[in-house]
Scaffold this active site. Structure first.
Site, PDB file in Angstrom:
ATOM      1  N   SER A 433       0.826  -1.202   0.000  1.00 57.04           N
ATOM      2  CA  SER A 433       0.000   0.000   0.000  1.00 57.04           C
ATOM      3  C   SER A 433       0.867   1.261   0.000  1.00 57.04           C
ATOM      4  CB  SER A 433      -0.891  -0.007   1.238  1.00 57.04           C
ATOM      5  OG  SER A 433      -1.926   0.934   1.123  1.00 57.04           O
ATOM      6  N   PRO A 434       0.381   2.354  -0.605  1.00 54.96           N
ATOM      7  CA  PRO A 434       1.131   3.616  -0.539  1.00 54.96           C
ATOM      8  C   PRO A 434       1.351   4.048   0.903  1.00 54.96           C
ATOM      9  CG  PRO A 434      -0.658   3.763  -2.141  1.00 54.96           C
ATOM     10  CD  PRO A 434      -0.858   2.487  -1.395  1.00 54.96           C
ATOM     11  N   GLN A 512       1.385   6.768  -7.267  1.00 55.91           N
ATOM     12  CA  GLN A 512       0.152   7.424  -6.840  1.00 55.91           C
ATOM     13  C   GLN A 512       0.353   8.931  -6.920  1.00 55.91           C
ATOM     14  OE1 GLN A 512      -1.115   7.931  -2.593  1.00 55.91           O
ATOM     15  NE2 GLN A 512      -2.677   6.416  -3.121  1.00 55.91           N
ATOM     16  N   TYR A 594      -7.230  15.005   0.786  1.00 56.64           N
ATOM     17  CA  TYR A 594      -6.345  15.807  -0.053  1.00 56.64           C
ATOM     18  C   TYR A 594      -7.178  16.505  -1.134  1.00 56.64           C
ATOM     19  CZ  TYR A 594      -2.847  13.262   2.588  1.00 56.64           C
ATOM     20  OH  TYR A 594      -2.110  12.743   3.620  1.00 56.64           O
ATOM     21  N   ARG A 642      -7.951   5.926  -5.952  1.00 58.59           N
ATOM     22  CA  ARG A 642      -8.187   5.681  -4.520  1.00 58.59           C
ATOM     23  C   ARG A 642      -9.215   6.677  -4.021  1.00 58.59           C
ATOM     24  NH1 ARG A 642      -4.265   4.382   0.628  1.00 58.59           N
ATOM     25  NH2 ARG A 642      -4.447   2.323  -0.320  1.00 58.59           N
ATOM     26  N   ARG A 736       1.281  -1.552   7.091  1.00 61.14           N
ATOM     27  CA  ARG A 736       2.128  -1.852   8.252  1.00 61.14           C
ATOM     28  C   ARG A 736       2.756  -3.240   8.215  1.00 61.14           C
ATOM     29  NH1 ARG A 736      -1.800   1.619  10.018  1.00 61.14           N
ATOM     30  NH2 ARG A 736      -1.104   3.409  11.256  1.00 61.14           N
TER      31      ARG A 736
END
Length: 787
Positions: A433-434, A512, A594, A642, A736
């Site tokens: 994952s980013p 991304q 964002y 996303r 993680r």
């Protein structure tokens, strides 16, 4: 007589204590001599019996407003774990229950005339009325005073004359309502109607049957509770219930119609009710479970949806824990605090599982077109407590059939099945994952990024995503964020993509692209997440002039026409640079508050022009950016988006909005939707838990039939396999776990005994493809035993 034992925690061994002294009872447990129990359900009765057994000198009274044989359900399911706790705490009750139980192992799932059977599950049930009789008899034999047909005095009145008040007064608890300022309850009413009924025969399995009617999808949950009787619950969405006319039916007519709709399951037989009514399930959560010497147990404290059979189980386990804590702790305040500390994590875990199950049935209509075995597997794993690996142990033949229907090659775990998006074939379903690293200088990725991304690419994932790469200097989140707005950045990214493609062939590297919007110009995460810089701040822009955190973050400038055009061109230019950098996939970041996400959420977009207001208007600018980027991104390379599928805040993006947002991007050419949630507003209230975001991905996938990336506390390869086989996701992104173990995917393959093309070990690492041996932990058993 056996020695007295403290009530054991569920699954724990009994802890012997000395039997109570027969004389001078006033010298024992001075804090809990008089006990009032409000409510004569299983939890209240069992708490009374346990406390009286452990302290025969106690004066205990149970108030129950109904008659002894009044009950509003039929069967009760208890787990072996709960029964183990009862056996340790009160063998008399346990023996009585053992004589009554009906046991079975199979679950039948009937859909579109096909029955899928899965075995090895292990259930035990008995009639609710018989359970109450057993507990009545036990209380009476111990000297507990039972007052039937008698409403209890208010808890506050009882608390003045009793040492302990146990409020076991159910989901509509008057005690909880009277002291709402202390307990601080949160009640959530859900979207399905259901009714408790019974059939006069015993199902030979736990039966789920789906009926697709002209009004919508309905479901039956059935299980035996006696040799000649079964519980039958009929459930459906509120709108289906109304369309079918049940809102105008009396109980008799409703019961007859349910029997007609599910005639095949009932063998043409009838159903009966017992003061039944159509109900809407209510989830009860309390911030606190005690108030002075008053404590909540069972449904008064918490509820969990009946589809995982948890209500009576939780109430009985509450009673066990409460009695044990009162025995162990020096005083009542300590005992009540210990009770809540012990039970709350267990209850919250159960409520998360129950919520997942409840939502699954609410969204049942989105799954009915799944292949038969996948549908059955999806239902069985709906709560996330039953997983692929767990089900494979319970019923290997059923699980193997599900895997075959999924299309996996023999000997290949589902997660190592390839997936094609346009011209890109991913060799497995694992995505790194980013993750923002905040380690760039002037937007240029350096050696840290080479090692970070290179290590994860060598670790076996099918797709490795960069952090959010910013399209302009002012679009950065922090001074440490990477970018694609200068030639130097392109050169640095080319170095990384070349390394990955050369040293980890078969691993795809995705970029991304995003713009920070109002969340920009902040400190590095470990210096103060979302906190403004001490100096060197740059101006930020957003759809509307609303700061991220009022009084903390700067107020952004609302983008005008020229600003919108500039930002769009920055995305286009960054996409061209991403192409030159050698990336295999491009993702447009429209999540987490964002800039583009800011346009989508009604909490952050208050514009009154063509880019604000309705969802269609709020989508307009993100779609314009997507179209322009897609036009310059190579046609054979996939592009994903996303999104935040919910803002976790009142008035924000809803799950229904998320489906429409995804639908719009797919219509414009998105190859997959990467489904995240939240981080849009600072006052969000996420429902954290294992795989907690996957229901949103699931809903989008099965509503729109579009590939989705699921993300959010997916931590095990078993979770990945389960989500894929259930048809809830096509790819699983883990963050993680990949920080903890860059070789997470290769280790997952090794732990499953897989060494095929979906997870090839790099040649220099191949010698490490088996788990290293550890020191010996066993010892030779003695050959002789001497007396």
């Amino acid at each position: 007589m056996p020695p007295e034992t403290r009530p054991a925690r569920t699954g724990a061994p009994p802890e012997p204590v000395a039997p109570p002294a027969p004389s001078h009872p006033a010298t024992r447990r001075p804090g809990v001599r008089r006990v009032a129990v409000i409510g004569g359900g299983p939890g209240g009765l069992y708490a009374a019996a346990l406390l009286k057994r452990l302290g025969p000198e106690r004066d205990i009274t149970v108030w129950e407003r109904n008659a002894p044989d009044d009950t509003f359900g039929f069967g009760v399911v208890l787990s072996d774990e709960t029964l183990g706790g009862i056996e340790h705490a009160d063998p008399v009750v346990h023996r009585a229950l053992q004589h009554e139980f009906v046991r079975w192992d199979d679950i039948d799932i009937v859909h579109r005339g096909v029955t899928q059977t899965s075995g090895g599950h292990g259930f035990a049930a008995l009639g609710r009325r018989r359970l109450l009789e057993i507990l009545h008899e036990r209380c009476a034999s111990l000297g507990v005073r039972l007052r039937f047909r008698t409403p209890a005095p208010p808890a506050a009145e009882l608390a003045a004359t009793y040492d302990l008040v146990i409020a076991a007064d159910g989901v509509h608890s008057l005690t909880r309502t009277a002291h709402a300022d202390v307990f601080r309850p949160r009640l959530t009413t859900h979207r399905c109607r259901y009714i408790w009924l019974a059939a006069d025969f015993a199902f030979d399995a736990f039966r789920f049957e789906i009926a697709e009617t002209p009004y919508g999808v309905m479901q039956l949950h059935g299980y035996p509770f006696a040799a000649d009787a079964s519980t039958v619950i009929v459930e459906m969405r509120e709108e289906v219930w109304r369309a079918a006319g049940f809102d105008t039916c009396d109980v008799e007519h409703s019961t007859a119609r349910c029997a007609e709709i599910f005639a095949e399951a009932l063998g043409g037989g009838t159903l009966r009710s017992n003061n039944s009514a159509w109900l809407t399930f209510r989830t009860v959560v309390n911030d606190h479970w005690s108030h002075g010497n008053t404590v909540l147990i069972g449904d008064a404290a918490h509820t969990a949806h009946f589809s995982i059979g948890s209500g009576t189980k939780l109430a009985v386990e509450d009673a066990l824990a409460l009695a044990a804590c009162i025995e162990e702790q020096p005083g009542l305040p300590d005992a009540l605090a210990a009770y809540e500390a012990e039970r709350r994590p267990v209850v919250e875990s159960t409520q998360r599982a129950a919520a997942a199950s409840l939502r699954w049935f609410e969204e049942l209509a989105t799954y009915v077109d799944q292949p038969p075995r996948q549908f059955a597997f999806n239902l069985l794993t709906r709560s996330r407590r039953v997983t692929h690996d767990n089900l494979r142990m319970r019923d290997p033949s059923f699980t193997a059939a599900v895997e075959e229907e999924f299309g996996r090659a023999p000997g290949t775990p589902p997660m190592f099945t390839p997936l094609r998006l346009r011209g890109l074939e991913l060799r497995n379903r694992v995505v790194v994952s980013p993750m923002d690293m905040y380690s760039a200088v002037d937007g240029v990725p350096g050696d840290f990024h080479l090692v970070h991304l290179g290590a994860r690419a060598l670790g076996g994932a099918g797709l490795v995503m960069t952090e959010m790469v910013c399209v302009s200097a002012e679009g950065r989140i922090t001074p440490g964020c990477t970018g694609l707005y200068t030639p130097e950045q392109v050169t640095a990214w080319q170095r990384i993509t070349d390394f990955v493609h050369t040293n980890a062939p078969g691993t795809a590297l995705g970029v991304q692209l995003g713009h920070s919007g109002r969340k920009g110009s902040t400190k590095l995460m470990w210096e103060g997440i979302d906190q403004p810089l001490d100096h060197g701040n740059w101006p930020v822009t957003a759809p509307s002039a609303i700061p991220y955190a009022a009084g903390v973050n700067q107020t952004p400038r609302a983008l005008d026409r020229a600003g919108l055009d500039t930002v769009r061109e920055q995305f286009v230019a960054a996409a061209r640079r991403a192409d030159r950098s050698g990336f295999d996939l491009l993702e447009l970041h429209c999540a987490h508050g964002y800039l583009l996400s800011g346009f989508l959420s009604p909490l952050t977009n208050r514009r009154t022009d063509a880019y604000g207001g309705s969802l269609a208007n709020r989508l307009r600018f993100p779609l314009e950016v997507f179209d322009e980027v897609r036009a310059v991104w190579p046609d054979d390379r996939p592009m994903t988006v996303r999104i935040s599928a919910t803002d976790w805040a009142e008035g924000g993006t809803t799950a229904e909005d998320a489906v429409e947002i995804a639908r719009a991007f797919v219509a414009h050419g998105a190859d997959a939707i990467d489904v995240s949630t939240g981080q849009v507003v600072p006052d969000e209230r996420p429902e954290f838990g294992r795989s907690y975001q996957t229901p949103y991905a699931d809903r989008i996938r099965n509503t729109l039939c579009v590939p989705v990336v699921a993300v959010g506390a997916i931590s095990s390869w078993d979770d990945v396999n389960s989500l894929l086989l259930a048809g809830r996701a096509d790819l699983c992104a883990l963050a993680r776990p990949h920080l903890y173990d860059p070789h997470w995917t290769l280790h997952a393959a090794a732990e499953q005994g897989y060494n095929g093309p979906g997870a090839p070990w790099p040649l220099p690492y191949r010698a490490g493809s088996r788990r290293p041996p550890t020191g010996r932990t066993d010892a030779p058993k003695p050959r002789l035993a001497l007396e």
